[in-house]
Structures are given as structure tokens and as C-alpha cells.
Write a protein that holds these residues in place. Structure first.
Motif, PDB file in Angstrom:
ATOM      1  N   TRP A   1       3.800  12.572  -4.082  1.00 47.30           N
ATOM      2  CA  TRP A   1       4.288  11.618  -2.888  1.00 47.30           C
ATOM      3  C   TRP A   1       5.470  11.973  -2.709  1.00 47.30           C
ATOM      4  O   TRP A   1       6.334  12.322  -3.693  1.00 47.30           O
ATOM      5  CB  TRP A   1       4.231  10.281  -3.202  1.00 47.30           C
ATOM      6  N   LYS A   2       5.953  12.491  -1.249  1.00 44.79           N
ATOM      7  CA  LYS A   2       7.091  12.968  -0.971  1.00 44.79           C
ATOM      8  C   LYS A   2       7.828  12.178   0.081  1.00 44.79           C
ATOM      9  O   LYS A   2       8.781  12.829   0.598  1.00 44.79           O
ATOM     10  CB  LYS A   2       7.072  14.595  -0.467  1.00 44.79           C
ATOM     11  N   GLY A   3       7.398  10.963   0.174  1.00 46.41           N
ATOM     12  CA  GLY A   3       8.541  10.173   1.292  1.00 46.41           C
ATOM     13  C   GLY A   3       7.548  10.325   2.444  1.00 46.41           C
ATOM     14  O   GLY A   3       6.565  10.816   2.750  1.00 46.41           O
ATOM     15  N   CYS A   4       8.247   9.787   3.577  1.00 49.09           N
ATOM     16  CA  CYS A   4       7.851  10.058   4.900  1.00 49.09           C
ATOM     17  C   CYS A   4       8.156  11.451   5.586  1.00 49.09           C
ATOM     18  O   CYS A   4       9.151  11.714   5.579  1.00 49.09           O
ATOM     19  CB  CYS A   4       8.594   8.856   5.775  1.00 49.09           C
TER      20      CYS A   4
ATOM     21  N   ASN B   1       0.954  -1.183  -0.099  1.00 45.49           N
ATOM     22  CA  ASN B   1       0.103  -0.075   0.029  1.00 45.49           C
ATOM     23  C   ASN B   1       0.833   1.354  -0.116  1.00 45.49           C
ATOM     24  O   ASN B   1       0.574   2.276  -0.598  1.00 45.49           O
ATOM     25  CB  ASN B   1      -0.984   0.165   1.222  1.00 45.49           C
ATOM     26  N   LEU B   2       1.715   1.211   0.655  1.00 41.80           N
ATOM     27  CA  LEU B   2       2.773   2.198   0.519  1.00 41.80           C
ATOM     28  C   LEU B   2       3.396   2.603  -0.658  1.00 41.80           C
ATOM     29  O   LEU B   2       3.666   3.625  -1.185  1.00 41.80           O
ATOM     30  CB  LEU B   2       3.914   2.374   1.845  1.00 41.80           C
ATOM     31  N   ALA B   3       3.860   1.290  -1.493  1.00 50.13           N
ATOM     32  CA  ALA B   3       4.448   1.458  -2.609  1.00 50.13           C
ATOM     33  C   ALA B   3       3.213   2.226  -3.602  1.00 50.13           C
ATOM     34  O   ALA B   3       3.428   2.979  -4.540  1.00 50.13           O
ATOM     35  CB  ALA B   3       4.725   0.202  -3.286  1.00 50.13           C
ATOM     36  N   ARG B   4       2.087   1.880  -3.521  1.00 51.81           N
ATOM     37  CA  ARG B   4       0.787   2.456  -4.155  1.00 51.81           C
ATOM     38  C   ARG B   4       0.823   4.019  -3.919  1.00 51.81           C
ATOM     39  O   ARG B   4       0.885   4.672  -5.044  1.00 51.81           O
ATOM     40  CB  ARG B   4      -0.351   1.783  -3.810  1.00 51.81           C
ATOM     41  N   ALA B   5       0.865   4.181  -2.729  1.00 52.07           N
ATOM     42  CA  ALA B   5       0.939   5.892  -2.273  1.00 52.07           C
ATOM     43  C   ALA B   5       2.452   6.384  -2.780  1.00 52.07           C
ATOM     44  O   ALA B   5       2.176   7.760  -3.626  1.00 52.07           O
ATOM     45  CB  ALA B   5       1.003   5.932  -1.030  1.00 52.07           C
TER      46      ALA B   5
ATOM     47  N   HIS C   1      15.325   7.079  -5.802  1.00 49.96           N
ATOM     48  CA  HIS C   1      15.155   6.522  -6.944  1.00 49.96           C
ATOM     49  C   HIS C   1      13.941   6.839  -7.823  1.00 49.96           C
ATOM     50  O   HIS C   1      13.737   6.709  -8.980  1.00 49.96           O
ATOM     51  CB  HIS C   1      15.447   5.233  -7.141  1.00 49.96           C
ATOM     52  N   ARG C   2      13.027   7.273  -7.025  1.00 51.32           N
ATOM     53  CA  ARG C   2      11.745   7.500  -7.569  1.00 51.32           C
ATOM     54  C   ARG C   2      11.047   6.111  -8.246  1.00 51.32           C
ATOM     55  O   ARG C   2      10.460   6.303  -9.175  1.00 51.32           O
ATOM     56  CB  ARG C   2      11.503   8.459  -8.660  1.00 51.32           C
ATOM     57  N   ASP C   3      11.160   4.722  -7.609  1.00 56.04           N
ATOM     58  CA  ASP C   3      10.860   3.700  -8.202  1.00 56.04           C
ATOM     59  C   ASP C   3      10.235   2.982  -6.704  1.00 56.04           C
ATOM     60  O   ASP C   3      10.846   2.395  -6.050  1.00 56.04           O
ATOM     61  CB  ASP C   3      12.245   3.034  -8.676  1.00 56.04           C
TER      62      ASP C   3
END
Length: 193
Positions: free
Chosen positions: A101-104, A91-95, A169-171
Motif C-alpha cells: 500500500w502506497k496511499g492515494c 476498508n481503506l484501513a484494511r487496504a 506514520h504507517r499506522d
């Protein structure tokens, strides 16, 4: 039923949260937050003594919603314990695939404040990570896993490591790989019971 009106303080925190997450805490001025919240700078300082206090409120506002979301994903997943843990990463990968999305937010804020270890936001971020770890420790203990705390710590390391690598990596597939590793660790721990 009508939604209750938000307080001025809530409007300020909401505006700060959006700006801090999107641009970073150092890049956003108090003036920008006041403008986005449609209040005067004086009103903002009436509710928050300093920008540091506002940064702390921003992270406090993210704490329980984030933890609740992890629990929701975990509880809604059919399958064994390993699948439930892996779904958090999926689910975090989906987000992470969302363009905004800017990370945590906790990790990004701690990176920006690395030279200020006593900052209230650092303490809030550390407490948030400890709450995640404590929750998983409890889950693993209830499943009869030996050294549940160590396994929970490994999950946190995989989670935060994947946040960093995905941001670099934005992956988002790195988050999914971390989820597979997490599931493997859980399966091994369950088998060793």
C-alpha cells in the motif's frame, strides 16, 4: 468464456499504473514503462504523445474503479448511514495494512506535481475528489441532512487527511479513527434533521 485480449494501449497503462503507484511518477521513466509493458519506446509514444499524457491515463484508469469500490463497501454494509460511511474508512484501513500500500495515487501524484497546477493529472485528481464529494452530497441529501454538501466536504477532508497521516506514520489505525469521527459527524447531522 475467454477473456478478451488487452490492447497495446491497455498493456502500457497497466504497466505504467503498477510502476507509478509503486515508485512515484517522477521516479519512473518512459523506458521503464515500455520495458514493463514489453513494447518499444516508439510504440509507447505511438499511443501516448508524452509521459504527461500517460500519467493522466494512469489516473483516469483509477477514477471509476475507486469510486465504485467506495460505493460497493457503502452499499454492502448493514446498519445506519453513519455505519455505512465508517465502513469506507475501515476498508481503506484494511487496504493500508497491506505491505504494498502506497496511499492515494491521486494525492501522491498531486504532491509530485505541486509546482504544475495546470497539469492534466492535477485536473483529473481534483475531478476524482469532487466526484466522491458529489456522491456523498447526494447520499446525505437523500437522507434529509441539511447542508449535505458541507458534510460531504468534511468526509473528504477526513478521508484525505487520514491518507496523509497513515502514509506518514504507517499506522492504519489513524484511518479507523477518521472513520469514527466521520460516523460521529453523520450521526449528529442525522439527529439534527
Amino acid at each position: 468464456m475467454a477473456k478478451p485480449e488487452r490492447t497495446t494501449r491497455e498493456c502500457i497503462i497497466d504497466a505504467a499504473s503498477k510502476l507509478f503507484y509503486a515508485e512515484g511518477i517522477r521516479a519512473v521513466s518512459v523506458d521503464a514503462v515500455a520495458e514493463a509493458a514489453e513494447v518499444t519506446k516508439r510504440t509507447l509514444y505511438y499511443h501516448f504523445e508524452s509521459k504527461d499524457e500517460l500519467i493522466a491515463a494512469y489516473l483516469e484508469g483509477r477514477d471509476q474503479p475507486n469510486l465504485s469500490l467506495f460505493r460497493q463497501w457503502f452499499d454492502a454494509t448493514d446498519g445506519d448511514l453513519a455505519a455505512k460511511v465508517e465502513t469506507i474508512f475501515v476498508n481503506l484501513a484494511r487496504a493500508a495494512r497491506h505491505p504494498k500500500w502506497k496511499g492515494c495515487g491521486f494525492l501522491r501524484t498531486s504532491a509530485e506535481l505541486a509546482n504544475m497546477p495546470g497539469h492534466p493529472a492535477i485536473r483529473i485528481g481534483a475531478a476524482h475528489k469532487k466526484k466522491f464529494e458529489a456522491w456523498l452530497t447526494q447520499v446525505f441529501s437523500e437522507a434529509g441532512i441539511d447542508d449535505a454538501g458541507e458534510l460531504a466536504r468534511q468526509m473528504l477532508l477526513l478521508l484525505d487527511g487520514s491518507f496523509a497521516v497513515v502514509l506518514l506514520h504507517r499506522d492504519a489505525s489513524y484511518m479507523e479513527s477518521a472513520g469514527k469521527a466521520a460516523a460521529t459527524l453523520v450521526r449528529v447531522a442525522v439527529a439534527a434533521r
